[in-house]
Scaffold this motif. Structure first.
Motif, PDB file in Angstrom:
ATOM      1  N   UNK A 192      19.834   6.219 -16.851  1.00 47.13           N
ATOM      2  CA  UNK A 192      19.077   5.315 -15.992  1.00 47.13           C
ATOM      3  C   UNK A 192      20.031   4.296 -15.392  1.00 47.13           C
ATOM      4  N   UNK A 193      19.945   4.109 -14.086  1.00 49.19           N
ATOM      5  CA  UNK A 193      20.885   3.242 -13.374  1.00 49.19           C
ATOM      6  C   UNK A 193      20.129   2.103 -12.689  1.00 49.19           C
ATOM      7  N   UNK A 194      20.317   0.896 -13.201  1.00 51.64           N
ATOM      8  CA  UNK A 194      19.762  -0.293 -12.562  1.00 51.64           C
ATOM      9  C   UNK A 194      20.782  -0.860 -11.577  1.00 51.64           C
ATOM     10  N   UNK A 195      20.408  -1.937 -10.915  1.00 55.30           N
ATOM     11  CA  UNK A 195      21.272  -2.550  -9.903  1.00 55.30           C
ATOM     12  C   UNK A 195      22.590  -2.994 -10.526  1.00 55.30           C
ATOM     13  N   UNK A 225      23.285  15.182 -10.340  1.00 52.06           N
ATOM     14  CA  UNK A 225      22.160  14.971  -9.433  1.00 52.06           C
ATOM     15  C   UNK A 225      21.721  13.514  -9.462  1.00 52.06           C
ATOM     16  N   UNK A 226      21.035  13.112  -8.382  1.00 46.78           N
ATOM     17  CA  UNK A 226      20.619  11.725  -8.198  1.00 46.78           C
ATOM     18  C   UNK A 226      19.125  11.658  -7.884  1.00 46.78           C
ATOM     19  N   UNK A 227      18.474  10.646  -8.441  1.00 48.06           N
ATOM     20  CA  UNK A 227      17.034  10.499  -8.252  1.00 48.06           C
ATOM     21  C   UNK A 227      16.696   9.013  -8.176  1.00 48.06           C
ATOM     22  N   UNK A 228      15.751   8.666  -7.297  1.00 49.30           N
ATOM     23  CA  UNK A 228      15.205   7.308  -7.234  1.00 49.30           C
ATOM     24  C   UNK A 228      13.854   7.270  -7.916  1.00 49.30           C
ATOM     25  N   UNK A 288      17.168   4.009 -10.405  1.00 49.79           N
ATOM     26  CA  UNK A 288      17.189   5.456 -10.298  1.00 49.79           C
ATOM     27  C   UNK A 288      17.870   6.056 -11.504  1.00 49.79           C
ATOM     28  N   UNK A 289      18.220   7.315 -11.399  1.00 45.67           N
ATOM     29  CA  UNK A 289      18.896   7.971 -12.513  1.00 45.67           C
ATOM     30  C   UNK A 289      19.884   9.008 -12.004  1.00 45.67           C
TER      31      UNK A 289
END
Length: 280
Positions: free
Chosen positions: A99-102, A116-119, A89-90
């Motif tokens: 960008x946020x990976x595991x 804000x957060x998004x998948x 997500x981001x």
């Protein structure tokens, strides 16, 4: 918002299992397109969970910011650390997008007005786990991928506590006001964390356990060293540890946990060790 007031060690000795869980355990952090928020009066640390599925979700969604924080936006006088323990997500922090990976981490500084957060895939949504602490000055919003964490192997197979401490939001990695966060991963066959036990009178701590396999649990030990208690933790549960309490655990399998600290200082050696044979 769920508000938890401070509890003292004398009263906790008389708590039932349900009272202990109601006071310190945090569950159900990840609800579709919602922000879950638990405000602890222990060092005024705040735990958040957000699982965006079909929406771009704002950090302040469903929160009366002025009533609960006394500010015009959540991070006006706070800093926050965020881990992703779900799908990709981001996060957007004002005009920057990450960008946020595991297992990636993001530190967001005081004064950031909009988060804000998004998948990327609603079938595999991101799960953002967050802890916020009061802050008196601004530093730099910083992305720390799991590969860039400061890694400290510790423990041994013989004592069932072989693990790697991944330091993310830590004085050796980046400057912050008071928030420190990291992730400890236990090797297969190891089950103990933070043993020998200790307290740190000048800081509190929050643990969030995850990667607990199905049908397994972690027994989280708390209380004063001479009168301990335990809370049974399930996958993705968090637990508040006041400064007077030990914070240790043993699982029916190996697992991973994210730790967050805030308080008077960031000196990691500032702790009061308790010899294992003196625990009660």
């Amino acid at each position: 918002m769920d508000i938890r007031y401070s509890a003292n060690q004398r009263d906790v000795k008389r708590y039932t299992t349900d009272e202990l869980r109601d006071e310190f355990l945090i569950t159900n952090l990840y609800r579709p397109d919602e922000v879950v928020c638990v405000y602890s009066h222990v060092d005024r640390m705040v735990t958040f969970g957000c699982m965006p599925v079909n929406e771009v979700v704002s950090l302040d969604k469903g929160i009366d910011v002025w009533h609960n924080f006394g500010t015009s936006y959540i991070l006006e006088r706070r800093e926050i650390g965020i881990f992703n323990i779900g799908g990709e997500g981001e996060i957007t922090a004002d005009d920057e997008t990450f960008k946020m990976a595991y297992k990636d981490c993001l530190y967001i500084t005081k004064g950031t007005k909009k988060v804000t957060f998004k998948s990327y895939d609603p079938e595999k949504p991101a799960k953002f786990y967050m802890v916020s602490a009061p802050a008196h000055t601004a530093y730099k919003t910083t992305f720390i991928p799991i590969e860039k964490a400061n890694k400290r192997p510790i423990g041994a197979v013989e004592t069932a506590n072989k693990r790697v401490i991944n330091q993310f939001i830590h004085p050796d990695v980046l400057p912050t006001c008071q928030l420190s966060m990291g992730m400890t991963a236990l090797d297969t066959g190891s089950v103990w964390n933070t043993m020998p036990a200790h307290t740190h009178e000048r800081r509190m701590e929050i643990y969030m356990y995850f990667e607990i396999p199905k049908d397994n649990v972690v027994f989280h030990f708390m209380g004063e060293g001479n009168e301990t208690r335990h809370i049974v933790m399930h996958n993705e549960d968090a637990v508040i540890s006041p400064s007077w309490s030990i914070h240790s655990g043993a699982g029916t399998s190996n697992y991973t946990f994210i730790w967050a600290m805030g308080g008077e200082n960031q000196a990691f050696d500032d702790m009061d060790d308790i010899p294992t044979e003196e625990l009660r």
